[in-house]
Motif scaffolding. Sequence first.
Motif, PDB file in Angstrom:
ATOM      1  N   ASP A   1      36.199  26.745   9.360  1.00  0.00           N
ATOM      2  CA  ASP A   1      36.479  26.224  10.547  1.00  0.00           C
ATOM      3  C   ASP A   1      36.189  24.922  10.249  1.00  0.00           C
ATOM      4  O   ASP A   1      37.017  24.250   9.711  1.00  0.00           O
ATOM      5  CB  ASP A   1      36.083  26.569  12.068  1.00  0.00           C
ATOM      6  N   GLN A   2      35.297  24.687   8.964  1.00  0.00           N
ATOM      7  CA  GLN A   2      34.721  23.461   9.200  1.00  0.00           C
ATOM      8  C   GLN A   2      34.758  22.958   7.428  1.00  0.00           C
ATOM      9  O   GLN A   2      35.326  21.175   7.533  1.00  0.00           O
ATOM     10  CB  GLN A   2      33.075  23.279   9.036  1.00  0.00           C
ATOM     11  N   ARG A   3      35.140  23.711   6.665  1.00  0.00           N
ATOM     12  CA  ARG A   3      35.666  23.983   5.454  1.00  0.00           C
ATOM     13  C   ARG A   3      37.211  23.129   5.514  1.00  0.00           C
ATOM     14  O   ARG A   3      37.253  22.507   5.055  1.00  0.00           O
ATOM     15  CB  ARG A   3      34.872  24.635   4.938  1.00  0.00           C
ATOM     16  N   SER A   4      37.413  23.263   6.081  1.00  0.00           N
ATOM     17  CA  SER A   4      39.472  23.663   6.971  1.00  0.00           C
ATOM     18  C   SER A   4      39.564  22.647   6.910  1.00  0.00           C
ATOM     19  O   SER A   4      40.423  22.015   6.060  1.00  0.00           O
ATOM     20  CB  SER A   4      39.792  25.156   6.960  1.00  0.00           C
ATOM     21  N   GLU A   5      38.536  21.706   7.409  1.00  0.00           N
ATOM     22  CA  GLU A   5      39.329  20.194   7.979  1.00  0.00           C
ATOM     23  C   GLU A   5      38.867  19.212   7.618  1.00  0.00           C
ATOM     24  O   GLU A   5      37.564  19.370   6.309  1.00  0.00           O
ATOM     25  CB  GLU A   5      38.186  19.890   9.463  1.00  0.00           C
ATOM     26  N   ARG A   6      39.366  18.037   6.950  1.00  0.00           N
ATOM     27  CA  ARG A   6      38.440  16.848   5.755  1.00  0.00           C
ATOM     28  C   ARG A   6      37.475  16.222   7.099  1.00  0.00           C
ATOM     29  O   ARG A   6      38.634  15.145   7.926  1.00  0.00           O
ATOM     30  CB  ARG A   6      39.559  15.958   5.450  1.00  0.00           C
ATOM     31  N   LEU A   7      36.396  16.121   6.898  1.00  0.00           N
ATOM     32  CA  LEU A   7      35.566  15.209   7.671  1.00  0.00           C
ATOM     33  C   LEU A   7      35.638  14.178   7.991  1.00  0.00           C
ATOM     34  O   LEU A   7      35.705  13.728   6.219  1.00  0.00           O
ATOM     35  CB  LEU A   7      34.464  15.813   7.857  1.00  0.00           C
ATOM     36  N   ARG A   8      35.905  12.835   8.178  1.00  0.00           N
ATOM     37  CA  ARG A   8      35.725  11.388   8.114  1.00  0.00           C
ATOM     38  C   ARG A   8      34.460  10.892   8.244  1.00  0.00           C
ATOM     39  O   ARG A   8      33.631  11.635   9.369  1.00  0.00           O
ATOM     40  CB  ARG A   8      36.412  10.608   9.112  1.00  0.00           C
ATOM     41  N   PHE A   9      34.145  10.749   7.684  1.00  0.00           N
ATOM     42  CA  PHE A   9      32.753   9.425   7.182  1.00  0.00           C
ATOM     43  C   PHE A   9      32.275   8.483   7.362  1.00  0.00           C
ATOM     44  O   PHE A   9      33.012   7.746   6.156  1.00  0.00           O
ATOM     45  CB  PHE A   9      31.455  10.838   6.236  1.00  0.00           C
ATOM     46  N   LEU A  10      31.207   7.860   8.318  1.00  0.00           N
ATOM     47  CA  LEU A  10      31.178   5.740   7.537  1.00  0.00           C
ATOM     48  C   LEU A  10      29.339   6.186   6.851  1.00  0.00           C
ATOM     49  O   LEU A  10      28.802   6.430   8.117  1.00  0.00           O
ATOM     50  CB  LEU A  10      31.121   5.311   9.051  1.00  0.00           C
ATOM     51  N   LEU A  11      29.908   6.166   5.861  1.00  0.00           N
ATOM     52  CA  LEU A  11      29.003   5.444   5.412  1.00  0.00           C
ATOM     53  C   LEU A  11      28.060   4.023   5.195  1.00  0.00           C
ATOM     54  O   LEU A  11      28.928   3.389   4.808  1.00  0.00           O
ATOM     55  CB  LEU A  11      29.020   5.599   4.033  1.00  0.00           C
TER      56      LEU A  11
ATOM     57  N   VAL B   1      31.247  19.439   0.844  1.00  0.00           N
ATOM     58  CA  VAL B   1      32.476  19.600   2.076  1.00  0.00           C
ATOM     59  C   VAL B   1      33.241  18.616   1.514  1.00  0.00           C
ATOM     60  O   VAL B   1      33.384  18.406   1.063  1.00  0.00           O
ATOM     61  CB  VAL B   1      31.035  18.874   2.575  1.00  0.00           C
ATOM     62  N   GLU B   2      34.590  19.171   2.543  1.00  0.00           N
ATOM     63  CA  GLU B   2      35.802  18.662   2.150  1.00  0.00           C
ATOM     64  C   GLU B   2      35.795  17.491   3.077  1.00  0.00           C
ATOM     65  O   GLU B   2      35.510  17.513   4.791  1.00  0.00           O
ATOM     66  CB  GLU B   2      37.413  19.331   3.133  1.00  0.00           C
ATOM     67  N   HIS B   3      36.218  16.127   2.849  1.00  0.00           N
ATOM     68  CA  HIS B   3      35.409  14.439   3.454  1.00  0.00           C
ATOM     69  C   HIS B   3      35.939  13.298   3.267  1.00  0.00           C
ATOM     70  O   HIS B   3      37.102  13.919   1.757  1.00  0.00           O
ATOM     71  CB  HIS B   3      34.122  14.864   2.783  1.00  0.00           C
ATOM     72  N   ARG B   4      36.428  12.797   3.899  1.00  0.00           N
ATOM     73  CA  ARG B   4      37.097  11.378   3.489  1.00  0.00           C
ATOM     74  C   ARG B   4      35.572  10.599   3.337  1.00  0.00           C
ATOM     75  O   ARG B   4      35.574  10.261   4.832  1.00  0.00           O
ATOM     76  CB  ARG B   4      37.805  10.520   4.460  1.00  0.00           C
ATOM     77  N   LEU B   5      35.027   9.557   2.686  1.00  0.00           N
ATOM     78  CA  LEU B   5      34.360   8.288   3.018  1.00  0.00           C
ATOM     79  C   LEU B   5      34.416   7.347   2.726  1.00  0.00           C
ATOM     80  O   LEU B   5      34.984   6.398   1.762  1.00  0.00           O
ATOM     81  CB  LEU B   5      32.981   9.198   1.651  1.00  0.00           C
ATOM     82  N   HIS B   6      33.529   6.744   3.298  1.00  0.00           N
ATOM     83  CA  HIS B   6      34.096   4.826   3.756  1.00  0.00           C
ATOM     84  C   HIS B   6      32.773   4.748   3.941  1.00  0.00           C
ATOM     85  O   HIS B   6      32.624   4.749   5.078  1.00  0.00           O
ATOM     86  CB  HIS B   6      34.906   4.383   5.431  1.00  0.00           C
ATOM     87  N   ARG B   7      32.875   3.507   3.245  1.00  0.00           N
ATOM     88  CA  ARG B   7      31.984   2.354   3.495  1.00  0.00           C
ATOM     89  C   ARG B   7      31.353   1.681   3.423  1.00  0.00           C
ATOM     90  O   ARG B   7      32.640   0.766   3.025  1.00  0.00           O
ATOM     91  CB  ARG B   7      31.040   2.665   1.803  1.00  0.00           C
ATOM     92  N   VAL B   8      30.563   1.566   4.453  1.00  0.00           N
ATOM     93  CA  VAL B   8      30.115  -0.192   4.546  1.00  0.00           C
ATOM     94  C   VAL B   8      29.042  -1.211   4.669  1.00  0.00           C
ATOM     95  O   VAL B   8      27.493   0.129   4.002  1.00  0.00           O
ATOM     96  CB  VAL B   8      30.571  -0.754   6.283  1.00  0.00           C
TER      97      VAL B   8
END
Length: 277
Positions: free
Chosen positions: A3-13, A33-40
């Motif tokens: 279930d977690q792999r089927s979702e694109r997780l949103r991470f704030l780095l 890990v299916e993800h979107r990574l936004h960095r600040v």
Amino acid sequence: MSDQRSERLRFLLVEDSAADAALMQRFLEAANVEHRLHRVESVEEARVWLDWNTADAVLLDLHLPDSKGPDTVVKLRRLAGETPIVVFSNAEDDDTAMLCVRQGAQDYMSKARLRPVDLRRVVTYAVVRAKDARMRALEATLTAYRSIAPACAVQGSAAVESLRERDEAVFRGLVDQYGPLMGEYMGFLAALLPEPRSAVASMADALAEVGATAADVMELHAFAFEKAAGSLSAPRTQLLAGEGRQLALCVMGRLVDLYRARVPTTASDGRFELAAV
């Protein structure tokens, strides 16, 4: 994990080192890990981003240009609400790790010992635990709202039929109108928008036209809250669940003013009937 792999997780780095940020990105990809990574690169940049965005987890370096050490966790916890925070640091001592957890971090990992498989386990477990906690809190809030509604009902000679029971289509239409009002009121609570007095008045007018009771207002608020909560960040859901109840009270107050301006009678089913003075 499927279930977690089927979702694109949103991470704030939150990481000021470009090299460490690139390594984190490679490890997330290697961990599948299916993800979107936004960095600040600072706490202040994190604050600006979190004001308008949501994340499934915050990946946090302890040493930033505007914050150092475990106190960085405290600052991000205030900004991120219940969003899980996973700390990644060059410091490997147990005391620092324990302090970070006490300050609100879900987990603590040493950058030197970081492996893709460990990264996958830590971030996915943190997200699952946080989502489970949010669901329990949301269910508790909805239960509380719905338990208040019967106590607000007008007591007549017969059992009071709610607006939703009388006319489901009208009730659903009012839920759709109440949702945007919730958004305006949340902006008011965050000091971003003026108090939506005219919108509250319009909502109360619409409710008065269908003879709504205080119980109907609470039920309307509960349904609109449940609909809105799925698209809000954890901090904003918390704000709406707590302070947002003031909106229901404002609508009730306006509704009472409308009823007082007319001659109230009681129908045989316990509802208000309004006759102009």
